[in-house]
Design an enzyme around this catalytic site. Structure first.
Site, PDB file in Angstrom:
ATOM      1  N   ASN A  11     110.197  64.119  66.218  1.00  0.00           N
ATOM      2  CA  ASN A  11     111.289  64.969  65.742  1.00  0.00           C
ATOM      3  C   ASN A  11     112.510  64.071  65.522  1.00  0.00           C
ATOM      4  O   ASN A  11     112.458  62.857  65.768  1.00  0.00           O
ATOM      5  CB  ASN A  11     111.578  66.095  66.742  1.00  0.00           C
ATOM      6  CG  ASN A  11     112.519  67.151  66.167  1.00  0.00           C
ATOM      7  OD1 ASN A  11     112.315  67.638  65.055  1.00  0.00           O
ATOM      8  ND2 ASN A  11     113.565  67.511  66.895  1.00  0.00           N
ATOM      9  N   ASP A  45     108.601  67.449  63.509  1.00  0.00           N
ATOM     10  CA  ASP A  45     108.185  66.974  62.182  1.00  0.00           C
ATOM     11  C   ASP A  45     106.690  66.694  62.122  1.00  0.00           C
ATOM     12  O   ASP A  45     106.070  66.755  61.070  1.00  0.00           O
ATOM     13  CB  ASP A  45     108.964  65.724  61.793  1.00  0.00           C
ATOM     14  CG  ASP A  45     110.362  66.111  61.380  1.00  0.00           C
ATOM     15  OD1 ASP A  45     111.229  66.252  62.266  1.00  0.00           O
ATOM     16  OD2 ASP A  45     110.581  66.349  60.175  1.00  0.00           O
ATOM     17  N   ARG A  57     115.846  69.603  53.583  1.00  0.00           N
ATOM     18  CA  ARG A  57     115.301  68.796  54.682  1.00  0.00           C
ATOM     19  C   ARG A  57     114.792  69.751  55.752  1.00  0.00           C
ATOM     20  O   ARG A  57     114.998  70.958  55.663  1.00  0.00           O
ATOM     21  CB  ARG A  57     116.314  67.762  55.210  1.00  0.00           C
ATOM     22  CG  ARG A  57     117.748  68.074  55.164  1.00  0.00           C
ATOM     23  CD  ARG A  57     118.171  69.223  56.029  1.00  0.00           C
ATOM     24  NE  ARG A  57     117.701  69.056  57.391  1.00  0.00           N
ATOM     25  CZ  ARG A  57     117.550  70.030  58.265  1.00  0.00           C
ATOM     26  NH1 ARG A  57     117.812  71.281  57.944  1.00  0.00           N
ATOM     27  NH2 ARG A  57     117.117  69.819  59.486  1.00  0.00           N
ATOM     28  N   GLY A  58     114.136  69.177  56.766  1.00  0.00           N
ATOM     29  CA  GLY A  58     113.456  70.013  57.753  1.00  0.00           C
ATOM     30  C   GLY A  58     111.995  70.136  57.334  1.00  0.00           C
ATOM     31  O   GLY A  58     111.712  70.457  56.174  1.00  0.00           O
ATOM     32  N   GLN A  84     123.046  66.761  61.297  1.00  0.00           N
ATOM     33  CA  GLN A  84     122.436  68.066  60.990  1.00  0.00           C
ATOM     34  C   GLN A  84     122.870  69.141  61.984  1.00  0.00           C
ATOM     35  O   GLN A  84     122.949  70.317  61.639  1.00  0.00           O
ATOM     36  CB  GLN A  84     120.895  67.963  61.009  1.00  0.00           C
ATOM     37  CG  GLN A  84     120.288  67.191  59.861  1.00  0.00           C
ATOM     38  CD  GLN A  84     120.111  65.725  60.173  1.00  0.00           C
ATOM     39  OE1 GLN A  84     120.798  65.156  61.035  1.00  0.00           O
ATOM     40  NE2 GLN A  84     119.190  65.072  59.484  1.00  0.00           N
TER      41      GLN A  84
HETATM   42  O1  MRU Z   1     115.773  64.396  58.563  1.00  0.00           O
HETATM   43  P1  MRU Z   1     115.607  65.883  58.655  1.00  0.00           P
HETATM   44  O2  MRU Z   1     116.909  66.616  58.607  1.00  0.00           O
HETATM   45  O3  MRU Z   1     114.594  66.394  57.663  1.00  0.00           O
HETATM   46  O4  MRU Z   1     114.994  66.121  60.106  1.00  0.00           O
HETATM   47  C1  MRU Z   1     114.702  67.440  60.490  1.00  0.00           C
HETATM   48  C2  MRU Z   1     114.179  67.548  61.875  1.00  0.00           C
HETATM   49  O5  MRU Z   1     113.967  66.570  62.562  1.00  0.00           O
HETATM   50  C3  MRU Z   1     113.828  68.923  62.342  1.00  0.00           C
HETATM   51  O6  MRU Z   1     114.071  69.060  63.707  1.00  0.00           O
HETATM   52  C4  MRU Z   1     112.328  69.163  62.078  1.00  0.00           C
HETATM   53  O7  MRU Z   1     112.020  68.886  60.764  1.00  0.00           O
HETATM   54  C5  MRU Z   1     111.927  70.538  62.412  1.00  0.00           C
HETATM   55  S1  MRU Z   1     112.570  71.724  61.262  1.00  0.00           S
HETATM   56  C6  MRU Z   1     111.945  73.251  61.641  1.00  0.00           C
END
Ligand code: MRU
Length: 362
Positions: free
Chosen positions: A266, A256, A65-66, A215
């Site tokens: 985000n 995101d 994820r991220g 997270q």
């Molecule tokens: O649901 P996730 O864990 O994929 O969400 C991740 C985020 O919101 C992060 O802050 C974003 O992707 C930036 S990662 C460099």
């Protein structure tokens, strides 16, 4: 202080310290190897994906994820999927690869890095049309590896630019995980923190736990502890009190998707942090590479927001119930922070005011 459109763009000269993290994603022995983030911090285990459907499921179920990490993984998903297509006809091959792309792109809607990486793989495929299919298969793997390598380089450049905004003695609040785990390595928001730490600045990090998937607690706290960067974990509803007590000097988060007007999607809860930062007169920065900037999306209101399984809210880890059975649940995974609440966007090219970003990345 904001100077013209660019807040900071000189690249400081100092050796970058690499993170001691295990790779989030890599091409290993003909498989896409993912560090299974759904098992952290309890277990460090890897998932070897040998077909694109396993990659797609891993993205959907948050094994990886991220936004940048999802993009790199999807590119490798296209590469692994293409290996088992049985044809020597370029046209048949392209059709089959496009089907794989459609499947991967549908896994998560908000992180634009996913579409960006898939589009880049499609462009490469098109550019290779004169070659035999066997050669194209090999070159698609190479392209996905290039996307991975570039992502680490982008994060390091973001780190260098962003570190100029942090002084020794500062405490930085971050939300969710925008670290090595959320990218191919090093991280965006945590890349800035890593770079400042590597410069010898005495800094502290406050990590929001980041309900409902945690997270911040599971990943950011773990990742920073691996690198021995001082981190204190708080629940999301504590941030305002710490700001009021003068215990936080700035906030840095990842993104995101960044719309053309500088609005930022985000992790859910980011908007609340930005509002709190504004109320307490604290700088609020977003760190992201160009692959997160989506100039085709005019404003934050146009960004698709993923809604996830209610069980993320009503249970811990999908099993232990923390809410009455049958309760109505709303579970948007992301929110939008308006450009007006963002002090600057830290990119690999420098730090820009959100409203100036489009002109610099057109
Ligand atoms: O649901 P996730 O864990 O994929 O969400 C991740 C985020 O919101 C992060 O802050 C974003 O992707 C930036 S990662 C460099």
């Amino acid at each position: 202080m904001i100077v013209d459109a660019v807040i900071a763009c000189t690249v400081p000269q100092f050796p970058l310290q690499d993170s001691s993290m295990v790779p989030t994603v890599e091409w290993k022995d003909g498989a896409v190897r993912l560090l299974d983030q759904s098992q952290l911090p309890g277990k460090v285990v890897f998932l070897d994906c040998r077909d694109y459907l396993t990659v797609a499921r891993a993205i959907k179920e948050l094994v990886v994820r991220g936004a940048p990490a999802i993009g790199v993984t999807a590119a490798m998903g296209v590469a692994i999927g293409s290996q088992s297509i049985k044809t020597t006809s370029y046209d048949d091959f392209v059709n089959a690869v496009h089907d794989i792309c459609d499947c991967l792109v549908a896994t998560r809607p908000t992180a634009v890095n996913l579409c960006w990486a898939i589009e880049r793989m499609k462009r490469r495929l098109s550019a290779l049309r004169e070659l035999p299919v066997a050669d194209i298969k090999r070159l698609l793997v190479e392209e996905s590896q290039r996307i991975l390598d570039e992502d680490i380089a982008l994060c390091k450049a973001i780190g260098q630019h962003g570190a100029t905004l942090i002084a020794s003695g500062h405490t930085v609040l971050t939300h969710c995980n925008a670290g090595a785990l959320a990218t191919a390595g090093y991280g965006t928001a945590l890349g800035v923190i890593r770079a400042a730490w590597a410069q010898g600045k005495a800094i502290q990090v406050i990590a929001d736990e980041t309900r409902p998937v945690l997270q911040g607690a599971r990943l950011t706290a773990w990742e920073l502890m691996q690198d021995k960067i001082p981190v204190t974990l708080i629940t999301d509803n504590m941030a305002g009190t710490l700001m009021r007590q003068g215990k936080i000097q700035l906030c840095i988060v990842g993104a995101d998707r960044i719309a053309a007007n500088g609005d930022v999607a985000n992790k859910i809860g980011t908007y609340s942090v930005a509002v709190l930062a504004k109320a307490h007169g604290l700088p609020f920065y977003v760190a992201a590479p160009y692959s997160t900037i989506d100039l085709k999306t005019p404003t934050g209101a146009d960004i698709p927001i993923e809604e996830r399984n209610p069980l993320e809210v009503t249970t811990l880890h999908g099993s232990h119930a923390i809410a009455p059975a049958g309760v109505a649940v709303y579970n948007p995974a992301f929110d939008v922070t308006p450009a007006a609440l963002i002090t600057g966007i830290i990119t690999e090219r420098g730090v820009f005011r959100p409203q100036d970003l489009a002109a610099h990345f057109a």
